[in-house]
Design a protein around this motif. Structure first.
Motif, mmCIF file in Angstrom:
data_model
loop_
_atom_site.group_PDB
_atom_site.id
_atom_site.type_symbol
_atom_site.label_atom_id
_atom_site.label_comp_id
_atom_site.label_asym_id
_atom_site.label_seq_id
_atom_site.Cartn_x
_atom_site.Cartn_y
_atom_site.Cartn_z
ATOM 1 N N ALA A 1 0.820 -1.211 0.000
ATOM 2 C CA ALA A 1 0.000 0.000 0.000
ATOM 3 C C ALA A 1 0.861 1.271 0.000
ATOM 4 O O ALA A 1 0.406 2.317 -0.482
ATOM 5 C CB ALA A 1 -0.933 0.012 1.211
ATOM 6 N N LEU A 2 2.082 1.191 0.524
ATOM 7 C CA LEU A 2 2.923 2.388 0.616
ATOM 8 C C LEU A 2 3.180 3.052 -0.738
ATOM 9 O O LEU A 2 2.926 4.251 -0.891
ATOM 10 C CB LEU A 2 4.234 2.072 1.333
ATOM 11 N N PRO A 3 3.684 2.322 -1.740
ATOM 12 C CA PRO A 3 3.896 3.013 -3.025
ATOM 13 C C PRO A 3 2.588 3.432 -3.695
ATOM 14 O O PRO A 3 2.540 4.446 -4.391
ATOM 15 C CB PRO A 3 4.661 1.997 -3.879
ATOM 16 N N LEU A 4 1.517 2.672 -3.463
ATOM 17 C CA LEU A 4 0.221 3.062 -4.030
ATOM 18 C C LEU A 4 -0.254 4.391 -3.448
ATOM 19 O O LEU A 4 -0.742 5.263 -4.173
ATOM 20 C CB LEU A 4 -0.817 1.965 -3.775
ATOM 21 N N ILE A 5 -0.099 4.537 -2.159
ATOM 22 C CA ILE A 5 -0.469 5.799 -1.501
ATOM 23 C C ILE A 5 0.413 6.933 -2.024
ATOM 24 O O ILE A 5 -0.072 8.019 -2.356
ATOM 25 C CB ILE A 5 -0.367 5.677 0.026
ATOM 26 N N TYR A 6 1.700 6.657 -2.102
ATOM 27 C CA TYR A 6 2.648 7.674 -2.570
ATOM 28 C C TYR A 6 2.264 8.184 -3.963
ATOM 29 O O TYR A 6 2.133 9.391 -4.187
ATOM 30 C CB TYR A 6 4.064 7.094 -2.577
ATOM 31 N N TYR A 7 2.064 7.253 -4.893
ATOM 32 C CA TYR A 7 1.763 7.669 -6.268
ATOM 33 C C TYR A 7 0.366 8.261 -6.402
ATOM 34 O O TYR A 7 0.144 9.142 -7.230
ATOM 35 C CB TYR A 7 1.980 6.513 -7.247
#
Length: 150
Positions: A19-25
């Motif tokens: 979820a971290l990179p999804l949230i970031y992008y």
């Protein structure tokens, strides 16, 4: 120590980390992270660490379990434990800490659990990939007959 086992929550930890990179992008696509974006990234990072594992210990006096590095530790005197039973959770119960119609559930992965009836707490379920070993350790620790030493 009569029993100690740490179950790693590969799915819970992995999904939280994914979820971290999804949230970031998602926030970058909306014009930037900002304070809320950084707060979301931090919250998911902390959740990934806190719910990465579940450690269960049985000593001569108590049952102890906690998530990750010691988050949400629960302790119960063995004298307060009434019954212990291996159970299978519904997939709908999910993982983490939640209240079900069977009582509180503490779980990081899988559907197997040990249901413990505790005086004053009713029932709780502890998820584990070693349900028979945990049940045996609790029953042996509660047995008043000498076991030949620890």
């Amino acid at each position: 120590m009569r029993y100690r086992h740490t179950q790693v929550g590969y799915v819970t930890g992995g999904l939280t980390l994914v979820a971290l990179p999804l949230i970031y992008y998602a926030f970058k696509a909306e014009g930037g992270l900002g304070a809320f974006g950084y707060a979301m990234l931090s919250a998911f990072g902390i959740l990934a660490v806190l719910f990465s594992s579940l450690t269960v210990k049985v000593t001569d006096r108590e049952l102890v379990f906690y998530f990750g590095p010691g988050f949400w530790e629960r302790r119960f005197a063995l004298d307060d434990i009434g019954s212990v039973e291996v159970v299978r959770n519904s997939p709908l119960y999910g993982w983490g800490i939640r209240y079900t119609h069977h009582g509180w559930l503490y779980n990081v992965s899988g559907l197997q659990a040990v249901e413990v009836t505790v005086r004053g707490e009713e029932q709780l379920r502890i998820g584990t990939d070693e349900p028979e070993a945990l049940k045996h350790a609790l029953e042996a620790a509660r047995d008043p007959t000498p076991s030949g030493g620890d």
